[in-house]
Design a protein around this motif. Structure first.
Motif, PDB file in Angstrom:
ATOM      1  N   TYR A  47      -7.202  -7.087   5.868  1.00  0.00           N
ATOM      2  CA  TYR A  47      -6.867  -5.667   5.944  1.00  0.00           C
ATOM      3  C   TYR A  47      -6.726  -5.067   4.543  1.00  0.00           C
ATOM      4  N   SER A  48      -6.096  -5.846   3.658  1.00  0.00           N
ATOM      5  CA  SER A  48      -5.826  -5.310   2.320  1.00  0.00           C
ATOM      6  C   SER A  48      -7.118  -5.084   1.538  1.00  0.00           C
ATOM      7  N   MET A  73     -11.080  -2.167   8.164  1.00  0.00           N
ATOM      8  CA  MET A  73      -9.639  -1.981   8.185  1.00  0.00           C
ATOM      9  C   MET A  73      -9.095  -2.142   9.598  1.00  0.00           C
ATOM     10  N   GLY A  97      -0.381   2.160   8.167  1.00  0.00           N
ATOM     11  CA  GLY A  97      -1.097   2.158   6.895  1.00  0.00           C
ATOM     12  C   GLY A  97      -2.395   2.933   6.989  1.00  0.00           C
ATOM     13  N   ILE A  98      -3.101   2.758   8.111  1.00  0.00           N
ATOM     14  CA  ILE A  98      -4.373   3.474   8.286  1.00  0.00           C
ATOM     15  C   ILE A  98      -4.136   4.975   8.311  1.00  0.00           C
ATOM     16  N   HIS A 130      -3.412   6.107   4.919  1.00  0.00           N
ATOM     17  CA  HIS A 130      -4.616   5.997   4.104  1.00  0.00           C
ATOM     18  C   HIS A 130      -5.571   7.147   4.393  1.00  0.00           C
ATOM     19  N   MET A 178      -0.112  -1.950  10.466  1.00  0.00           N
ATOM     20  CA  MET A 178      -1.457  -1.703   9.947  1.00  0.00           C
ATOM     21  C   MET A 178      -1.938  -0.320  10.351  1.00  0.00           C
ATOM     22  N   THR A 214       1.311  -1.127   2.332  1.00  0.00           N
ATOM     23  CA  THR A 214       1.450  -1.436   3.757  1.00  0.00           C
ATOM     24  C   THR A 214       1.088  -2.873   4.131  1.00  0.00           C
ATOM     25  N   PRO A 215       0.037  -3.477   3.558  1.00  0.00           N
ATOM     26  CA  PRO A 215      -0.218  -4.870   3.928  1.00  0.00           C
ATOM     27  C   PRO A 215       1.007  -5.751   3.679  1.00  0.00           C
ATOM     28  N   ALA A 250     -10.746   5.273  10.489  1.00  0.00           N
ATOM     29  CA  ALA A 250     -10.752   4.339   9.370  1.00  0.00           C
ATOM     30  C   ALA A 250     -12.008   3.481   9.402  1.00  0.00           C
ATOM     31  N   TYR A 295      -7.792  -1.768   2.308  1.00  0.00           N
ATOM     32  CA  TYR A 295      -6.687  -0.847   2.035  1.00  0.00           C
ATOM     33  C   TYR A 295      -6.547  -0.574   0.536  1.00  0.00           C
TER      34      TYR A 295
END
Lengths: 114, 140, 803
Positions: C96-97, C473, C359-360, C363, C356, C240-241, C469, C100
């Protein structure tokens, strides 16, 4: 002899501390010089002042002076020389930069703290 | 301040050699009679200081073109190398070796690795003392 | 051995990272990192079969053998489950990172090194059998967490959050260390397994309660239990990760792990049952209640994590009850441990995916403020689906795994009220009630999270053109969401593979192999109290959720100064100011005061010791004879000293010092020390020359009028030091406790060292170390002088010239 020496050494230390607590840089350095002389004599005395010959092997000699304190003192002498020289240059340079030899005027860190 | 004192300079030259060789002697003899790296080093430096007093720093520098800081470093490296060398042979740090030899002319003599270590001490003492004197002297 | 190596693989990989980052610019560093946890997952999967049959694997490596400290990797069901979570979620988070974190803008090497460090540390925590190495890894997780929270170190919030988490978790860790040491004293071993074996005897030990409380402090701070949870919301400043990984799935579960692991030791205690279940339940309620207050997406999730951790903790507390009832196999409490582990797995899946998604959203839209968000469902349908799955699971709705574990939780809480020991029959009724209320709030914030972000009409205009996203991601959250659904349908597969082997570790006295844990999870178990409670939760939850905007204002009633955060801030500030004030008391900025402190301290200590220990003696035995010329020299010496003391001019003082030096050299001659005499003479000459050189540069001595008080102090201190030295010298001279080693030197100097001058041989051979360091010091002094004279600050020089 050791007893007398003990008092003389005490006197040396007292004078050294007294000088180190003064304001003038030169006096402080002389104080440290006296302090190291005192320390050297102290080590020598504590090892005992007896012994009738230098600690060098020779025929027919049994009663050596104690070599261990001497070795320690030799190290100490050289170090104290290095330190004294360092102090002297420090004093000389700080006098050049700050134009004073009075350590009570050399307080640092006031600007940030207050 | 440039003095031009011929007598002092002449005497200094001679005395320099006397003191210097005495220093070497005392250094070499150190293992058996009073002396050793410290005293030898200090005497050698005082010989050089004598020259500095008689002439001036720049002249002495041309006579003895040694960088004293480098000398100090060399001394330290020699001392450290002598101390760590035994580790290569599997002995503890700071093991010293010595043996006796019979040389022509000189006769029975001994060689020590401790002598090498003392050489390091000698060089450091000379190096540091002269660094101090020289830097202060130059700062006039 | 290999098993131990696995723990350190991430750390070793971290060493290579900077080079990969520097030389391979075109590929995102994360791809290399991904290989590490992915490999480890593959490795740990191979253990599953054997561990599910009840086998354990150990490997040991000495670390500090002299203190009996070693690294022992102990893989049983519990450790393996955690190891799989760490590496499994770790892989997804790294994946994921990669999408991200931008590879151009971010300091990727820093980030991944911290992350890998954390991975090693966390694996170490869950696999260590040795308490001290467990503590070592435990603090390492705190440190890596500190680094990761402070990753964007230019932000104030990051630094504040990082420090806060560090203070609280490391502080708790120190308490825990105290507990560990007490445990080791009680059981005379650092091994957890051996301590568990002795558990019945340990209960009666006088340190038992202390150890219990201290260990719990460590676990509670790490797992963000009330009132230590306050660091977790601030830790959300991390990327976030990191929040998904450390602060929901793994690190905060270290406390849970510790409690689970040590349950067999402590469970016999009433305090343990009350503290673990009580604090757990309080945290559950507190977290869920305040989650609704939050406006930051990650803030909601942080409080929800706090609350869910409390839930697991209270289940572990309930599982400890199984140690107190007869026929434990038949009672309900055996469910508690099972439910705890099961919910732990479930929580990792749904909370990871929710983080996650948060975070998305951040983002893609550039904000995490739930008041500004809304209506994202149409533009981000995939994210919405995942978020909905996660939230419904969190709320405890079927058909998601959260439903199963929540039902089991309610069962366990209901059982607690019927438990008859420790006053549970009177106070026990609180447990199901609080649990139910907390569940209602859990339901509310779950819905609040998903509907206010994705469904509600947007009020503020979003700055960017929002779109779904990138698929990379979304892979990780989708995988996790798949688990959420799958586990609901195959709970018993998970149970057999992971939960049962782990339960064995928590309740080892009840079972001897995983097969004996006869628990089957079913989604439907008839119309019982639990089901009615769930229906009640949904109804009340919906009601509260509909009206959330009306009663949310009530949170504002809580005065700011009563909050725990305020208490923390006040404490930190108070410590800071207090420490400063205290230092100011004695730090007078005057070197002379410091010297006085030192000299008086040493005089008092030495004289005091000599007097109290009765060490002061004076004997005239074996002293050297006094000779006339020695006395003359002494007189010269004392005269020299007095000269330096009263000298009015610099020159006199220097000459005084010189005369002292030369007299000392003469003393060396008299006392058979030719080497010293030589050295001292030469040194004295050079020193005097140096003094005279400096003489040109230093100002003349001036008579200074000192304040009277200082003069008295000065005289007293000087006399005290002098007296101390005299007393010391007399005592040392008068009693020789040990025979001197000098005899040995004298005897062996010719044979061992091949020398004649003992002093010189001591210097270069016997005590060569001293000399080596001495010339090093000398070299340093030389460098210092050289630097002081040659290197100058140009600014200062200009000032000097102007003068």
């Amino acid at each position: 002899m050791e007893i007398i020496m003990a008092f003389v050494i005490g006197f040396l230390f007292m004078a050294a501390v007294y000088l180190m607590l003064s304001r003038s840089l030169l006096r402080i350095i002389i104080g440290t010089g006296l302090l190291s002389h005192g320390a050297h004599l102290l080590i020598l005395t504590m090892g005992g002042l007896g012994g009738s010959a230098p600690p060098v092997l020779a025929d027919g000699v049994e009663d050596f002076a104690d070599p261990l304190p001497q070795a320690l003192i030799l190290t100490a002498i050289v170090i104290s020389f290095g330190v004294t020289a360092f102090f002297l240059v420090l004093a000389y340079r700080s006098y050049q930069e700050l134009n004073t030899d009075d350590i009570s005027e050399m307080k640092g860190g006031d600007e940030e703290d207050e | 301040m440039k003095t031009n004192d011929v007598i002092i300079q002449f005497t200094a030259k001679i005395v320099f050699f006397i003191i210097f060789f005495f220093a070497i002697h005392i250094f070499l003899a150190g293992h058996y009679t009073p002396g050793g790296g410290f005293v030898g080093g200090l005497l050698a430096s005082s010989a050089i200081v004598l020259l500095v007093l008689a002439f001036d720093i720049n002249t002495v520098r041309t006579i003895i073109p040694v960088t004293y800081t480098t000398l100090t470093a060399c001394g330290l490296i020699i001392a450290l190398a002598t101390a760590s060398f035994p580790m290569l042979l599997g002995d503890p740090f700071f093991t010293h070796y010595f043996d006796y030899f019979t040389l022509p002319l000189i006769g029975k003599t001994s060689l020590h690795t401790a002598m090498l270590f003392d050489t390091g001490v000698f060089l450091v003492v000379v190096g540091v003392t002269m660094t101090i004197i020289q830097t202060i002297g130059e700062d006039e | 051995m290999a098993q131990l190596l696995y723990i350190f693989i991430p750390m070793l990989a971290a060493v290579l990272l900077p080079f990969l980052y520097k030389y391979i610019k075109s590929i995102h560093t994360g791809w290399f990192v991904l290989a590490v946890p992915a490999t480890l997952v593959a490795i740990y999967i191979t253990y599953i079969g054997a561990v599910a049959r009840g086998e354990v694997f150990t490997a040991t490596m000495n670390w500090i053998p002299s203190l009996a400290i070693n690294f022992t990797s102990y893989l049983d069901g519990l450790s393996l489950l955690f190891s799989l979570l760490i590496t499994g979620i770790g892989s997804l988070v790294v994946l994921y990172s990669i999408f991200y974190l931008d590879k151009e803008k971010e300091q990727l090497h820093n980030f991944y090194i911290y992350l890998l460090l954390f991975m090693s540390a966390m694996l170490g925590v869950v696999q260590s059998d040795h308490l001290i190495s467990l503590y070592f890894f435990w603090e390492l997780t705190s440190i890596s967490s500190f680094l990761l929270i402070g990753y964007w170190f230019t932000r104030d919030g990051s630094r504040f959050g990082a420090l806060k988490s560090m203070m609280i978790t490391v502080g708790g860790g120190l308490f825990m260390l105290g507990g560990f040491i007490l445990l080791s004293i009680m059981g005379d071993t650092y091994s957890i397994r051996e301590l568990i074996a002795q558990a019945p005897e340990l209960v009666n030990h006088e340190y038992f309660t202390w150890a219990l409380v201290l260990v719990l402090l460590g676990a509670f701070t790490k797992s963000a239990q009330f009132p230590f949870y306050i660091w977790l919301p601030d830790a959300m400043e991390a990327p976030t990760p990191v929040s998904a990984y450390l602060h929901s799935a793994t690190m905060v579960k270290a406390g849970i792990y510790l409690v689970a692991r040590l349950t067999p030791i402590f469970a016999m205690s009433e305090i343990w049952v009350w503290l673990v279940s009580g604090i757990g339940l309080l945290t559950l309620f507190w977290g869920s209640f305040f989650a609704v207050k939050q406006t930051d997406l990650k803030g909601i999730l942080a409080f929800s994590t706090v609350s869910q951790l409390g839930l697991i903790m209270s289940l572990l507390g309930a599982s400890a009850v199984a140690f107190h009832v007869t026929n434990a196999e038949d009672t309900i409490f055996k469910f508690a441990a099972y439910a705890a582990i099961f919910h732990l797995i479930n929580h990792a899946t749904f909370k990871g995916s929710l983080f996650m998604i948060a975070g998305i959203v951040d983002h893609e839209t550039g904000t995490r403020d739930i008041r500004k968000l809304g209506g994202l469902m149409s533009v981000m349908p995939l994210s919405f689906t995942v978020a909905a799955i996660g939230s419904f699971s969190m709320a405890g709705l079927p058909p998601f795994n959260g439903f199963l574990s929540k039902e089991m939780f309610l069962t366990a809480m209901l059982a607690l009220k019927d438990f008859e020991l420790f006053n549970f029959d009177t106070w026990g009724i609180l447990f199901p009630v609080v649990a139910w209320i907390a569940s209602v709030f859990t339901f509310v914030y779950s819905f609040y999270f998903v509907f206010y972000t994705f469904v509600k009409k947007r009020e503020a205009q979003l700055p960017t053109n929002v779109h779904e996203a990138p698929i990379g991601m979304l892979i990780s959250p989708i995988i996790l969401a798949t688990f959420v659904v799958t586990i609901f349908f195959i709970p018993n597969v998970i149970g057999d593979l992971f939960v049962k082997p782990a339960v064995i570790a928590i309740q080892p006295f009840l079972y001897s192999s995983p097969g004996e844990v006869k628990i089957a999870v079913t989604a439907w178990h008839g119309f019982n109290t639990e089901l009615f409670m769930t229906i009640g939760v949904v109804m009340f939850g919906l009601l509260l959720f509909m009206t959330v905007k009306r009663w949310q204002k009530l949170y504002a009633l809580q005065p700011e100064f009563l909050s725990l955060n305020r208490a923390y801030d006040g404490m930190m500030l108070g410590l800071d100011v207090g420490a400063n004030r205290f230092s100011k008391l004695y730090m007078t900025n005057s070197m002379r005061s410091y010297l006085i402190y030192m000299f008086s301290a040493i005089s008092v200590i030495v004289i005091g010791t000599l007097l109290f220990k009765g060490a002061f003696t004076m004997s005239f035995e074996g002293t050297a004879p006094i000779r006339a010329y020695e006395l003359i020299l002494l007189v010269v010496l004392v005269t020299g000293v007095i000269t330096t003391l009263i000298a009015k001019s610099r020159l006199t003082a220097i000459i005084g010092l010189g005369s002292v030096g030369y007299t000392v050299a003469l003393f060396f001659v008299i006392f058979n020390a030719p080497d010293l005499a030589l050295t001292q003479l030469v040194i004295e000459t050079i020193s005097v020359a140096l003094f005279l050189l400096a003489f040109y540069h230093l100002p003349p001595l001036t008579k200074v009028n000192e304040r009277m008080r200082f003069q008295v102090n000065r005289a007293v201190v000087s006399i005290a030091v002098g007296a101390m030295v005299t007393i010391l010298a007399l005592s040392a001279q008068s009693q020789k406790v040990f025979p001197s080693i000098s005899k040995y030197y004298e005897e062996t100097v010719a044979t061992l060292a091949g020398g004649g001058n003992i002093v010189n041989v001591i210097l270069v051979d016997y005590r060569g170390f001293d000399t080596l360091f001495e010339i090093a010091v000398l070299g340093i002094a030389g460098m210092g002088i050289f630097a002081m004279i040659k290197l100058r600050l140009t600014k200062k020089e200009n000032i000097n010239e102007n003068k």
